[in-house]
Design an enzyme around this catalytic site. Sequence first.
Site, mmCIF file in Angstrom:
data_model
loop_
_atom_site.group_PDB
_atom_site.id
_atom_site.type_symbol
_atom_site.label_atom_id
_atom_site.label_comp_id
_atom_site.label_asym_id
_atom_site.label_seq_id
_atom_site.Cartn_x
_atom_site.Cartn_y
_atom_site.Cartn_z
ATOM 1 C CB SER A 139 -0.956 0.004 1.192
ATOM 2 O OG SER A 139 -0.287 -0.310 2.388
ATOM 3 C CG HIS A 151 -0.853 -5.323 1.913
ATOM 4 N ND1 HIS A 151 -0.201 -5.207 3.115
ATOM 5 C CD2 HIS A 151 -0.858 -4.063 1.383
ATOM 6 C CE1 HIS A 151 0.169 -3.954 3.300
ATOM 7 N NE2 HIS A 151 -0.227 -3.229 2.267
ATOM 8 C CG HIS A 162 5.895 -9.283 7.974
ATOM 9 N ND1 HIS A 162 6.874 -8.475 7.450
ATOM 10 C CD2 HIS A 162 4.776 -8.521 8.074
ATOM 11 C CE1 HIS A 162 6.359 -7.271 7.252
ATOM 12 N NE2 HIS A 162 5.090 -7.267 7.612
ATOM 13 N NE ARG A 183 2.382 -4.298 12.347
ATOM 14 C CZ ARG A 183 2.222 -4.381 11.030
ATOM 15 N NH1 ARG A 183 1.740 -3.364 10.349
ATOM 16 N NH2 ARG A 183 2.561 -5.481 10.375
ATOM 17 C CG ASP A 189 -3.408 -8.522 8.865
ATOM 18 O OD1 ASP A 189 -3.909 -7.432 9.177
ATOM 19 O OD2 ASP A 189 -2.656 -8.666 7.897
HETATM 20 N N1 HAX Z 1 1.183 -20.203 6.171
HETATM 21 C C1 HAX Z 1 1.647 -21.158 5.337
HETATM 22 N N2 HAX Z 1 2.707 -21.000 4.511
HETATM 23 C C2 HAX Z 1 3.327 -19.815 4.585
HETATM 24 C C3 HAX Z 1 2.936 -18.800 5.450
HETATM 25 C C4 HAX Z 1 1.802 -19.026 6.274
HETATM 26 N N3 HAX Z 1 1.331 -18.100 7.080
HETATM 27 N N4 HAX Z 1 3.756 -17.755 5.294
HETATM 28 C C5 HAX Z 1 4.640 -18.103 4.348
HETATM 29 N N5 HAX Z 1 4.383 -19.354 3.909
HETATM 30 C C6 HAX Z 1 5.051 -20.070 2.841
HETATM 31 C C7 HAX Z 1 4.962 -19.240 1.557
HETATM 32 O O1 HAX Z 1 3.708 -19.420 0.902
HETATM 33 C C8 HAX Z 1 6.131 -19.778 0.773
HETATM 34 O O2 HAX Z 1 5.755 -21.023 0.212
HETATM 35 P P1 HAX Z 1 6.238 -21.446 -1.274
HETATM 36 O O3 HAX Z 1 7.717 -21.493 -1.185
HETATM 37 O O4 HAX Z 1 5.587 -22.765 -1.480
HETATM 38 O O5 HAX Z 1 5.758 -20.378 -2.201
HETATM 39 C C9 HAX Z 1 7.170 -20.035 1.864
HETATM 40 O O6 HAX Z 1 6.433 -20.154 3.096
HETATM 41 C C10 HAX Z 1 8.183 -18.929 2.018
HETATM 42 O O7 HAX Z 1 7.498 -17.706 2.206
HETATM 43 P P2 HAX Z 1 8.174 -16.537 3.052
HETATM 44 O O8 HAX Z 1 9.414 -16.108 2.342
HETATM 45 O O9 HAX Z 1 8.294 -16.935 4.469
HETATM 46 O O10 HAX Z 1 7.051 -15.404 2.995
HETATM 47 P P3 HAX Z 1 6.867 -14.275 1.896
HETATM 48 O O11 HAX Z 1 7.780 -13.160 2.197
HETATM 49 O O12 HAX Z 1 6.922 -14.849 0.521
HETATM 50 O O13 HAX Z 1 5.356 -13.839 2.150
HETATM 51 C C11 HAX Z 1 3.481 -13.301 3.468
HETATM 52 C C12 HAX Z 1 4.992 -13.108 3.273
HETATM 53 C C13 HAX Z 1 3.013 -12.349 4.552
HETATM 54 C C14 HAX Z 1 2.762 -12.942 2.170
HETATM 55 C C15 HAX Z 1 3.237 -14.766 3.867
HETATM 56 O O14 HAX Z 1 3.869 -15.040 5.098
HETATM 57 C C16 HAX Z 1 1.764 -15.119 3.939
HETATM 58 O O15 HAX Z 1 1.177 -15.459 2.912
HETATM 59 N N6 HAX Z 1 1.145 -15.049 5.169
HETATM 60 C C17 HAX Z 1 -0.263 -15.282 5.335
HETATM 61 C C18 HAX Z 1 -1.064 -14.080 4.869
HETATM 62 C C19 HAX Z 1 -0.865 -12.914 5.803
HETATM 63 O O16 HAX Z 1 -0.946 -13.045 7.008
HETATM 64 N N7 HAX Z 1 -0.644 -11.725 5.225
HETATM 65 C C20 HAX Z 1 -0.531 -10.488 6.007
HETATM 66 C C21 HAX Z 1 0.890 -9.987 6.128
HETATM 67 C C22 HAX Z 1 0.962 -8.685 6.929
HETATM 68 C C23 HAX Z 1 0.398 -7.583 6.135
HETATM 69 O O17 HAX Z 1 0.917 -7.127 5.127
HETATM 70 N N8 HAX Z 1 -0.740 -7.125 6.543
HETATM 71 O O18 HAX Z 1 -1.358 -6.178 5.827
#
Ligand code: HAX
Length: 466
Positions: free
Chosen positions: A273, A303, A349, A358, A404
């Site tokens: 964002s 996000h 994250h 947070r 979140d």
């Molecule tokens: N549950 C299961 N698997 C997860 C995970 C979770 N909560 N978080 C990461 N992973 C997985 C990823 O999908 C990725 O898998 P692949 O290699 O198969 O693609 C692997 O672990 C490595 O990911 P990462 O490097 O640890 O995480 P990223 O930096 O790629 O992504 C995210 C960060 C926040 C998008 C991710 O942790 C996620 O999808 N979390 C769940 C959704 C979430 O809570 N989003 C909110 C984040 C905070 C925010 O911005 N709020 O607005």
Amino acid sequence: MLGVQALVVDKKINSRSRPFICNKMFQTAVRRRVATLKQRFAETLPEIRERLTKVKKEQGSKVIGTVTIEQLIGGMRGVTGLLTETSRLDAYKGIKFRGLSLPECQVRLPSAKREPLPEAIFYLLLTGEVPSNEQVEELRNDLIERARGLPEHTKTIINDLPKDMHPMTQLSIGVLSLQTGSHFAKAYSRGIKKNDYWEYAYEDAMDLVARIPEIAARIYRNKYKDGQIAEVDPNLDMGANFSRQLGWEDIDFWELMRLYLTIHCDHEGGNVSAHATHLVGSALSDPFYSYSAGLNGLAGPLHGLANQECLRFLLSCQEKVGENPSEEEVEHFVKEVLESGQVVPGYGHAVLRVTDPRFVCQMDFAKRVMPEDKLCKVVRKMYRVVPRVLKEQGKTKNPYPNVDAHSGALLMHFGMKEFDFYTALFGVSRALGCMASYVWDRALLLPIERPGSVTIENLEEFAQKQ
Ligand code: HAX
């Protein structure tokens, strides 16, 4: 705590009085004595511009990092490529707003009760200074005046939107509809000096910050309630006014809203964002175009939308294994979610490598204000179980909860059950950080953003040469 003139401490108030009540004489004195936020910003600007010019001139050729092919393909993780003044995220310590951690903000910023006033955090983000009570009061008055100027056409547009349209789509449209009043766009087409851009950007940013709460509240009242909305109360702060316009008179909810608006306001420059707002703004699109784009990014499930996904996840856990599941039952549920190929919402994250502060602030609030709430207890059980399960799975770089993981349960406690609205609350809060940064971007005369890109063939050729 605010000075006694400005505040009636909530212990003394009855249901009709307010925890942020300003004495008229005090307000007048404030207007006479205190430099406005804009004046204060203008005073600090020359020195900061000079520092930036100096560092660019003297250190401009120094290398701050490298970019690997993996980073280029992998969403630029760990690549430092943005200048953002308002906050800095440390992977192990969490967010710092102008050098202050969240607990420090809770102690040092003016509050109505315990949580910082949203106006105070906005002041901090813009200037880097902890405001006095008088400075917050001056800003609060300014924002109230601006909030009252919500254009009629914005109200009509929101009223005419289909009720089944997602709140984030409505919020983005509502913010965009303010664009007709952009001081920046008008001044630019008239012709203004680059050095003066920030002054018009400031006016727009303030209008946006002041008006977005009512836009969001109108969306909520239209979509889920009777469409009626309370007037802005000139004696209240943004957290209380926003709560009232949503329909909540409970002062604990007002405190939650102040906490909510504080913790979501900024997370340095690279999150979707903030980055989207910055990118669009770099083309000198005005703050309304820019933040509308930021909101569209916030609407993504990886996000801001994760908070609604997270609540859905908690409720489906309760539905499946009961209101008060054991840790074993929670573990079984989480494993099933992972086995079905879904992510655990609210965990992980892109930058953080520890529990998000947070999340901790919200957990503390829940323990203090609603210690027996069943859903909040499930959140705490998840916190004991999920990191272990994610560690065992071995993929996630950060197995700990993010912001979140808790917010939905707190809102549910107060009866806000419409969880597809939650990201709109996030959008109201994030406006504080994105708009403060927008003003700085123009004040520091940052250029249009234009990184280079390559094709897969380029990458292959480059790798062969190496
Ligand atoms: N549950 C299961 N698997 C997860 C995970 C979770 N909560 N978080 C990461 N992973 C997985 C990823 O999908 C990725 O898998 P692949 O290699 O198969 O693609 C692997 O672990 C490595 O990911 P990462 O490097 O640890 O995480 P990223 O930096 O790629 O992504 C995210 C960060 C926040 C998008 C991710 O942790 C996620 O999808 N979390 C769940 C959704 C979430 O809570 N989003 C909110 C984040 C905070 C925010 O911005 N709020 O607005």
